[in-house]
Design a protein around this motif. Structure first.
Motif, PDB file in Angstrom:
ATOM      1  N   GLY A   1      -0.228  -1.168   6.829  1.00 33.66           N
ATOM      2  CA  GLY A   1      -0.706   0.070   6.999  1.00 33.66           C
ATOM      3  C   GLY A   1      -0.276   1.259   6.566  1.00 33.66           C
ATOM      4  O   GLY A   1       0.887   1.394   6.386  1.00 33.66           O
ATOM      5  N   THR A   2      -1.091   2.036   5.992  1.00 39.54           N
ATOM      6  CA  THR A   2      -0.507   3.592   5.690  1.00 39.54           C
ATOM      7  C   THR A   2      -1.349   4.628   6.179  1.00 39.54           C
ATOM      8  O   THR A   2      -2.374   4.629   6.369  1.00 39.54           O
ATOM      9  CB  THR A   2      -0.705   3.946   4.183  1.00 39.54           C
ATOM     10  OG1 THR A   2      -0.066   4.988   3.676  1.00 39.54           O
ATOM     11  CG2 THR A   2      -2.161   3.762   3.565  1.00 39.54           C
ATOM     12  N   LEU A   3      -0.444   5.454   6.817  1.00 38.01           N
ATOM     13  CA  LEU A   3      -1.367   6.647   7.753  1.00 38.01           C
ATOM     14  C   LEU A   3      -1.732   7.660   7.066  1.00 38.01           C
ATOM     15  O   LEU A   3      -0.965   8.435   6.335  1.00 38.01           O
ATOM     16  CB  LEU A   3      -0.143   7.105   8.754  1.00 38.01           C
ATOM     17  CG  LEU A   3      -0.485   7.975   9.956  1.00 38.01           C
ATOM     18  CD1 LEU A   3      -1.685   7.522  10.696  1.00 38.01           C
ATOM     19  CD2 LEU A   3       0.552   8.349  10.853  1.00 38.01           C
ATOM     20  N   VAL A   4      -2.908   7.963   7.282  1.00 33.21           N
ATOM     21  CA  VAL A   4      -3.766   9.027   6.848  1.00 33.21           C
ATOM     22  C   VAL A   4      -3.933  10.197   7.999  1.00 33.21           C
ATOM     23  O   VAL A   4      -4.692   9.971   9.044  1.00 33.21           O
ATOM     24  CB  VAL A   4      -4.983   8.818   5.955  1.00 33.21           C
ATOM     25  CG1 VAL A   4      -5.709   9.992   5.557  1.00 33.21           C
ATOM     26  CG2 VAL A   4      -4.514   7.896   4.654  1.00 33.21           C
ATOM     27  N   THR A   5      -3.652  11.320   7.810  1.00 29.70           N
ATOM     28  CA  THR A   5      -3.631  12.277   8.957  1.00 29.70           C
ATOM     29  C   THR A   5      -4.319  13.731   8.224  1.00 29.70           C
ATOM     30  O   THR A   5      -3.784  14.157   7.453  1.00 29.70           O
ATOM     31  CB  THR A   5      -2.631  12.564   9.603  1.00 29.70           C
ATOM     32  OG1 THR A   5      -1.771  11.658  10.274  1.00 29.70           O
ATOM     33  CG2 THR A   5      -2.627  13.674  10.853  1.00 29.70           C
ATOM     34  N   VAL A   6      -5.645  13.915   9.002  1.00 25.92           N
ATOM     35  CA  VAL A   6      -6.254  15.122   8.430  1.00 25.92           C
ATOM     36  C   VAL A   6      -6.218  15.940   9.511  1.00 25.92           C
ATOM     37  O   VAL A   6      -7.049  15.909  10.724  1.00 25.92           O
ATOM     38  CB  VAL A   6      -7.587  14.724   7.998  1.00 25.92           C
ATOM     39  CG1 VAL A   6      -8.319  16.039   7.322  1.00 25.92           C
ATOM     40  CG2 VAL A   6      -7.675  13.645   7.011  1.00 25.92           C
ATOM     41  N   SER A   7      -5.552  16.966   9.422  1.00 13.52           N
ATOM     42  CA  SER A   7      -5.380  18.231  10.450  1.00 13.52           C
ATOM     43  C   SER A   7      -5.148  19.407  10.031  1.00 13.52           C
ATOM     44  O   SER A   7      -4.320  19.767   8.899  1.00 13.52           O
ATOM     45  CB  SER A   7      -4.344  17.547  11.362  1.00 13.52           C
ATOM     46  OG  SER A   7      -4.292  18.585  12.422  1.00 13.52           O
ATOM     47  N   SER A   8      -5.599  20.470  10.513  1.00 16.71           N
ATOM     48  CA  SER A   8      -5.181  21.780  10.384  1.00 16.71           C
ATOM     49  C   SER A   8      -4.222  22.416  10.881  1.00 16.71           C
ATOM     50  O   SER A   8      -3.637  23.545  10.794  1.00 16.71           O
ATOM     51  CB  SER A   8      -6.442  22.719  10.251  1.00 16.71           C
ATOM     52  OG  SER A   8      -7.124  22.726  11.599  1.00 16.71           O
TER      53      SER A   8
ATOM     54  N   ALA B   1       0.751  -1.246  -0.006  1.00 18.90           N
ATOM     55  CA  ALA B   1       0.017  -0.015  -0.093  1.00 18.90           C
ATOM     56  C   ALA B   1       0.958   1.363  -0.064  1.00 18.90           C
ATOM     57  O   ALA B   1       1.968   1.280   0.635  1.00 18.90           O
ATOM     58  CB  ALA B   1      -1.137   0.034   1.262  1.00 18.90           C
ATOM     59  N   SER B   2       0.318   2.305  -0.617  1.00 16.78           N
ATOM     60  CA  SER B   2       1.010   3.711  -0.701  1.00 16.78           C
ATOM     61  C   SER B   2       0.297   4.636  -0.625  1.00 16.78           C
ATOM     62  O   SER B   2      -1.122   4.389  -1.047  1.00 16.78           O
ATOM     63  CB  SER B   2       1.955   3.446  -1.794  1.00 16.78           C
ATOM     64  OG  SER B   2       1.396   3.538  -2.870  1.00 16.78           O
ATOM     65  N   GLY B   3       0.681   5.908  -0.298  1.00 16.94           N
ATOM     66  CA  GLY B   3      -0.354   7.147  -0.627  1.00 16.94           C
ATOM     67  C   GLY B   3      -0.804   7.983   0.517  1.00 16.94           C
ATOM     68  O   GLY B   3      -1.425   8.858   0.372  1.00 16.94           O
ATOM     69  N   GLY B   4      -0.517   7.307   1.726  1.00 16.57           N
ATOM     70  CA  GLY B   4      -0.870   8.148   2.808  1.00 16.57           C
ATOM     71  C   GLY B   4       0.008   9.307   3.079  1.00 16.57           C
ATOM     72  O   GLY B   4       0.859   9.516   2.133  1.00 16.57           O
ATOM     73  N   GLY B   5      -0.568  10.043   4.055  1.00 13.99           N
ATOM     74  CA  GLY B   5       0.112  11.159   4.249  1.00 13.99           C
ATOM     75  C   GLY B   5      -0.506  12.176   5.124  1.00 13.99           C
ATOM     76  O   GLY B   5      -1.801  11.734   5.740  1.00 13.99           O
ATOM     77  N   LEU B   6      -0.154  13.629   5.209  1.00 12.33           N
ATOM     78  CA  LEU B   6      -0.794  14.669   6.116  1.00 12.33           C
ATOM     79  C   LEU B   6      -1.564  15.641   5.262  1.00 12.33           C
ATOM     80  O   LEU B   6      -0.800  16.186   4.326  1.00 12.33           O
ATOM     81  CB  LEU B   6       0.191  15.255   6.956  1.00 12.33           C
ATOM     82  CG  LEU B   6      -0.083  16.502   7.712  1.00 12.33           C
ATOM     83  CD1 LEU B   6      -1.162  16.155   8.649  1.00 12.33           C
ATOM     84  CD2 LEU B   6       0.869  17.027   8.470  1.00 12.33           C
ATOM     85  N   VAL B   7      -2.815  15.942   5.299  1.00  6.52           N
ATOM     86  CA  VAL B   7      -3.480  16.727   4.574  1.00  6.52           C
ATOM     87  C   VAL B   7      -4.271  17.630   5.530  1.00  6.52           C
ATOM     88  O   VAL B   7      -4.723  16.946   6.700  1.00  6.52           O
ATOM     89  CB  VAL B   7      -4.306  16.091   3.406  1.00  6.52           C
ATOM     90  CG1 VAL B   7      -3.610  15.305   2.598  1.00  6.52           C
ATOM     91  CG2 VAL B   7      -5.474  15.143   4.129  1.00  6.52           C
TER      92      VAL B   7
END
Length: 120
Positions: free
Chosen positions: A113-120, A5-11
């Motif tokens: 797993g790939t971590l997805v973080t949604v934060s301002s 898996a790939s593509g996670g990140g902070l947005v």
């Protein structure tokens, strides 16, 4: 068999991400491919799944925002995530129900797993 898996990140909230997961190895056929997620302190939950024929299933919380698709020739599943919310923050896992070469029944495989973080 491996699922990568790939593509996670902070947005930031409202932004988009696209996850990919490629299955490789001695695969005869893949029945269902899907994405699950696990937030801190919560159980793993189904996000979306897609059959080899293209039928899809989504968690109510992501309907209208997330789109699952797959490329059967590449044994790859994608998750396009739009209008992301802080509550989408989680580790996302890809899953495949597949039949290995030389085997009669399907088995369940998981990617890292790939971590997805949604934060301002």
């Amino acid at each position: 068999v491996q699922l990568q898996a790939s593509g996670g990140g902070l947005v930031q909230p409202g932004e988009s991400l696209r996850l990919s997961c490629a299955a490789s190895g001695s695969i005869f056929s893949i029945n269902i491919m899907g994405w699950y997620r696990q937030a801190p302190g919560k159980q793993r939950e189904l996000v979306a799944a897609i059959t080899s024929g293209g039928s899809t299933n989504y968690a109510d919380s992501v309907k209208g925002r997330f789109t699952i698709s797959r490329d059967n020739a590449k044994n790859t599943v994608y998750l396009q995530m739009n209008s992301l919310k802080p509550e989408d923050t989680a580790v996302y896992f890809c899953n495949a129900v597949l039949k290995r070469l030389g085997y009669k029944s399907d088995s369940d495989y998981w990617g890292q797993g790939t971590l997805v973080t949604v934060s301002s």
